[in-house]
Design a protein around this motif. Structure first.
Motif, PDB file in Angstrom:
ATOM      1  N   LEU A 123      79.053  18.896  -7.850  1.00 32.09           N
ATOM      2  CA  LEU A 123      78.303  20.145  -7.754  1.00 32.09           C
ATOM      3  C   LEU A 123      77.314  20.034  -6.593  1.00 32.09           C
ATOM      4  N   VAL A 124      77.515  20.862  -5.587  1.00 26.26           N
ATOM      5  CA  VAL A 124      76.799  20.742  -4.319  1.00 26.26           C
ATOM      6  C   VAL A 124      75.829  21.907  -4.182  1.00 26.26           C
ATOM      7  N   ASN A 125      74.515  21.634  -4.353  1.00 26.02           N
ATOM      8  CA  ASN A 125      73.528  22.717  -4.307  1.00 26.02           C
ATOM      9  C   ASN A 125      74.029  23.893  -5.144  1.00 26.02           C
ATOM     10  N   SER A 126      74.387  23.587  -6.368  1.00 23.88           N
ATOM     11  CA  SER A 126      75.155  24.513  -7.202  1.00 23.88           C
ATOM     12  C   SER A 126      74.287  25.564  -7.888  1.00 23.88           C
ATOM     13  N   ALA A 127      74.827  26.753  -8.013  1.00 22.71           N
ATOM     14  CA  ALA A 127      74.231  27.768  -8.873  1.00 22.71           C
ATOM     15  C   ALA A 127      74.349  27.319 -10.324  1.00 22.71           C
ATOM     16  N   GLY A 128      73.408  27.784 -11.158  1.00 23.45           N
ATOM     17  CA  GLY A 128      73.484  27.522 -12.580  1.00 23.45           C
ATOM     18  C   GLY A 128      72.372  26.664 -13.138  1.00 23.45           C
ATOM     19  N   PHE A 129      71.488  26.153 -12.273  1.00 25.15           N
ATOM     20  CA  PHE A 129      70.478  25.206 -12.738  1.00 25.15           C
ATOM     21  C   PHE A 129      69.047  25.728 -12.632  1.00 25.15           C
ATOM     22  N   LEU A 225      78.867  14.528 -10.551  1.00 25.57           N
ATOM     23  CA  LEU A 225      77.936  14.186  -9.481  1.00 25.57           C
ATOM     24  C   LEU A 225      77.264  15.470  -9.017  1.00 25.57           C
ATOM     25  N   VAL A 226      75.938  15.480  -9.012  1.00 25.14           N
ATOM     26  CA  VAL A 226      75.171  16.633  -8.548  1.00 25.14           C
ATOM     27  C   VAL A 226      74.414  16.208  -7.297  1.00 25.14           C
ATOM     28  N   VAL A 227      74.640  16.916  -6.189  1.00 27.24           N
ATOM     29  CA  VAL A 227      73.952  16.587  -4.939  1.00 27.24           C
ATOM     30  C   VAL A 227      73.193  17.813  -4.448  1.00 27.24           C
ATOM     31  N   TRP A 228      72.145  17.546  -3.665  1.00 28.75           N
ATOM     32  CA  TRP A 228      71.331  18.640  -3.127  1.00 28.75           C
ATOM     33  C   TRP A 228      70.786  18.254  -1.762  1.00 28.75           C
ATOM     34  N   GLY A 229      70.459  19.280  -0.975  1.00 29.31           N
ATOM     35  CA  GLY A 229      69.701  19.079   0.242  1.00 29.31           C
ATOM     36  C   GLY A 229      68.244  19.393  -0.021  1.00 29.31           C
ATOM     37  N   ASP A 230      67.343  18.531   0.443  1.00 26.97           N
ATOM     38  CA  ASP A 230      65.937  18.691   0.076  1.00 26.97           C
ATOM     39  C   ASP A 230      65.255  19.860   0.785  1.00 26.97           C
ATOM     40  N   ARG A 231      65.920  20.459   1.785  1.00 27.04           N
ATOM     41  CA  ARG A 231      65.335  21.596   2.507  1.00 27.04           C
ATOM     42  C   ARG A 231      66.103  22.890   2.243  1.00 27.04           C
ATOM     43  N   ASP A 232      66.714  22.983   1.089  1.00 26.02           N
ATOM     44  CA  ASP A 232      67.511  24.166   0.734  1.00 26.02           C
ATOM     45  C   ASP A 232      66.608  25.380   0.558  1.00 26.02           C
ATOM     46  N   LEU A 233      66.885  26.445   1.306  1.00 21.79           N
ATOM     47  CA  LEU A 233      66.129  27.695   1.203  1.00 21.79           C
ATOM     48  C   LEU A 233      66.830  28.711   0.300  1.00 21.79           C
ATOM     49  N   ILE A 234      68.023  28.398  -0.174  1.00 14.89           N
ATOM     50  CA  ILE A 234      68.793  29.328  -1.011  1.00 14.89           C
ATOM     51  C   ILE A 234      68.567  29.016  -2.485  1.00 14.89           C
ATOM     52  N   LEU A 235      68.817  27.793  -2.876  1.00 16.18           N
ATOM     53  CA  LEU A 235      68.585  27.302  -4.239  1.00 16.18           C
ATOM     54  C   LEU A 235      67.734  26.036  -4.114  1.00 16.18           C
ATOM     55  N   PRO A 236      66.508  26.045  -4.602  1.00 15.62           N
ATOM     56  CA  PRO A 236      65.584  24.944  -4.297  1.00 15.62           C
ATOM     57  C   PRO A 236      66.024  23.607  -4.872  1.00 15.62           C
ATOM     58  N   LEU A 240      67.756  20.134  -8.882  1.00 19.72           N
ATOM     59  CA  LEU A 240      68.447  18.876  -9.128  1.00 19.72           C
ATOM     60  C   LEU A 240      67.881  18.172 -10.363  1.00 19.72           C
ATOM     61  N   ALA A 241      66.563  18.177 -10.501  1.00 14.24           N
ATOM     62  CA  ALA A 241      65.948  17.529 -11.660  1.00 14.24           C
ATOM     63  C   ALA A 241      66.372  18.212 -12.950  1.00 14.24           C
ATOM     64  N   TYR A 242      66.440  19.558 -12.936  1.00 12.61           N
ATOM     65  CA  TYR A 242      66.876  20.265 -14.138  1.00 12.61           C
ATOM     66  C   TYR A 242      68.342  19.962 -14.435  1.00 12.61           C
ATOM     67  N   ALA A 243      69.157  19.856 -13.400  1.00 10.07           N
ATOM     68  CA  ALA A 243      70.565  19.516 -13.598  1.00 10.07           C
ATOM     69  C   ALA A 243      70.690  18.168 -14.289  1.00 10.07           C
ATOM     70  N   ARG A 244      69.877  17.201 -13.881  1.00  7.22           N
ATOM     71  CA  ARG A 244      69.941  15.878 -14.487  1.00  7.22           C
ATOM     72  C   ARG A 244      69.478  15.906 -15.942  1.00  7.22           C
ATOM     73  N   GLY A 252      73.208  11.665  -9.522  1.00 11.83           N
ATOM     74  CA  GLY A 252      72.511  12.588  -8.637  1.00 11.83           C
ATOM     75  C   GLY A 252      72.275  11.969  -7.279  1.00 11.83           C
ATOM     76  N   HIS A 253      72.213  12.834  -6.266  1.00  9.66           N
ATOM     77  CA  HIS A 253      71.904  12.358  -4.914  1.00  9.66           C
ATOM     78  C   HIS A 253      71.198  13.466  -4.150  1.00  9.66           C
ATOM     79  N   LEU A 254      70.101  13.112  -3.482  1.00  8.15           N
ATOM     80  CA  LEU A 254      69.333  14.059  -2.682  1.00  8.15           C
ATOM     81  C   LEU A 254      69.463  13.684  -1.211  1.00  8.15           C
ATOM     82  N   PHE A 255      69.978  14.605  -0.408  1.00  5.00           N
ATOM     83  CA  PHE A 255      70.090  14.405   1.034  1.00  5.00           C
ATOM     84  C   PHE A 255      68.803  14.841   1.714  1.00  5.00           C
ATOM     85  N   ARG A 256      68.226  13.974   2.511  1.00  4.57           N
ATOM     86  CA  ARG A 256      66.987  14.278   3.213  1.00  4.57           C
ATOM     87  C   ARG A 256      67.256  15.147   4.436  1.00  4.57           C
ATOM     88  N   ASP A 257      66.280  16.006   4.753  1.00  7.36           N
ATOM     89  CA  ASP A 257      66.344  16.869   5.947  1.00  7.36           C
ATOM     90  C   ASP A 257      67.678  17.612   6.010  1.00  7.36           C
TER      91      ASP A 257
END
Length: 287
Positions: A123-129, A225-236, A240-244, A252-257
């Motif tokens: 789940l990549v910057n996924s809706a639903g969380f 696996l839930v991943v996110w970009g830390d500078r996401d302007l669409i879904l903050p 990611l923390a709520y998903a976990r 979980g994995h957070l991509f910087r910048d």
């Protein structure tokens, strides 16, 4: 600027045209893009993963070069359409389901409705969380503004692309042209509005479908696996923390910048991450 979708294959599935690409051999992987987008959002990752997998990417119904549904466009109807495509492509067993943004919610819906089709979820910057979502999507729920905001205009397309990426170098003329070509399909505004209004209101993403879907996915106990970009302007990235918390066994994995599409801005790292996850589900990396 030439406004045309990049070349791809197409076939008729359940009486409807589907635009798609299939590459590679091996365990199947399905790539699902977000709302108003196309499978081009996964082009680089599809090429990388096709070294080890059969990788299927498609334009969801009413997106890009795929025809709209006769029914309303909702998460369940999109998930059903993906299942029909997999049947037509000869994918009978479980597949790794990879979804970005709304595509993540479609992947979860497909897994919940047909567990036998899902080997894992990425789940990549996924809706639903979470309720929070960019104002641009919330404003589409306001009827007087929707028609204005959905105009296929170069300035609107450029602004949308700029919101998606942290690094402006990824806002290319080719991506803007693809976005405009997709937005100029005659059915595109109707499909977008049906999806936006089924998923949220001007206040944000509706809680009812989120709660039901996450309960169903948690009960499956799928490798996730839930991943996110830390500078996401669409879904903050706070989602990611709520998903976990809702899927406590998920990695979980957070991509910087990185913005809303790590699979583009961090394509090589993303491909390596998911390959490692599929090989050793407990070793994807820390949140």
């Amino acid at each position: 600027m030439t406004l045309a979708l990049p070349p791809a294959d197409s076939r008729t599935v359940a009486g409807r045209r589907v635009r798609y690409r299939i590459a590679g051999d091996g365990p199947p992987v399905v790539l699902l893009h977000g709302i108003g987008r196309t499978m081009e959002d996964f082009s680089a990752v599809q090429e990388a993963l096709a070294r080890y997998h059969q990788v299927l990417a498609l334009d969801l119904p009413g997106h890009g070069g795929s025809a709209p549904l006769d029914d309303r466009h909702t998460l369940p109807t999109l998930a059903t359409a993906v299942a029909e495509f997999l049947d037509a492509a000869g994918v009978a067993g479980p597949a790794h389901l990879v979804g970005n943004s709304m595509g993540g919610a479609v992947a979860m819906r497909l897994a919940a409705d047909a567990p036998e089709r899902a080997a894992s979820l990425v789940l990549v910057n996924s809706a639903g969380f979470g309720r929070e979502v960019t104002a641009a999507l919330r404003l589409l729920a306001v009827r007087p503004l929707a028609r204005l905001l959905l105009r296929p205009h170069p300035a609107i397309a450029r602004r949308t692309e700029r919101a998606i990426f942290h690094d402006p170098a990824y806002v290319t003329e080719a991506r803007i042209a693809t976005a405009l070509a997709a937005a100029r399909q005659p059915h595109a505004p109707r499909v977008m509005l049906e999806l936006v209004r089924s998923l949220g209101t001007w206040r944000g993403v509706r809680p009812e479908w989120r709660a039901e879907l996450l309960d169903a996915v948690a009960a499956l106990d799928l490798p996730t696996l839930v991943v996110w970009g830390d500078r996401d302007l669409i879904l903050p990235a706070a989602h990611l923390a709520y998903a976990r918390s809702r899927l406590p066994r998920a990695q979980g994995h957070l991509f910087r910048d990185t913005g809303h599409m790590p699979q583009i801005e961090r394509a090589a790292e993303f491909a390596a991450l998911v390959k490692r996850f599929w090989t050793r589900p407990g070793a994807a990396g820390p949140a």
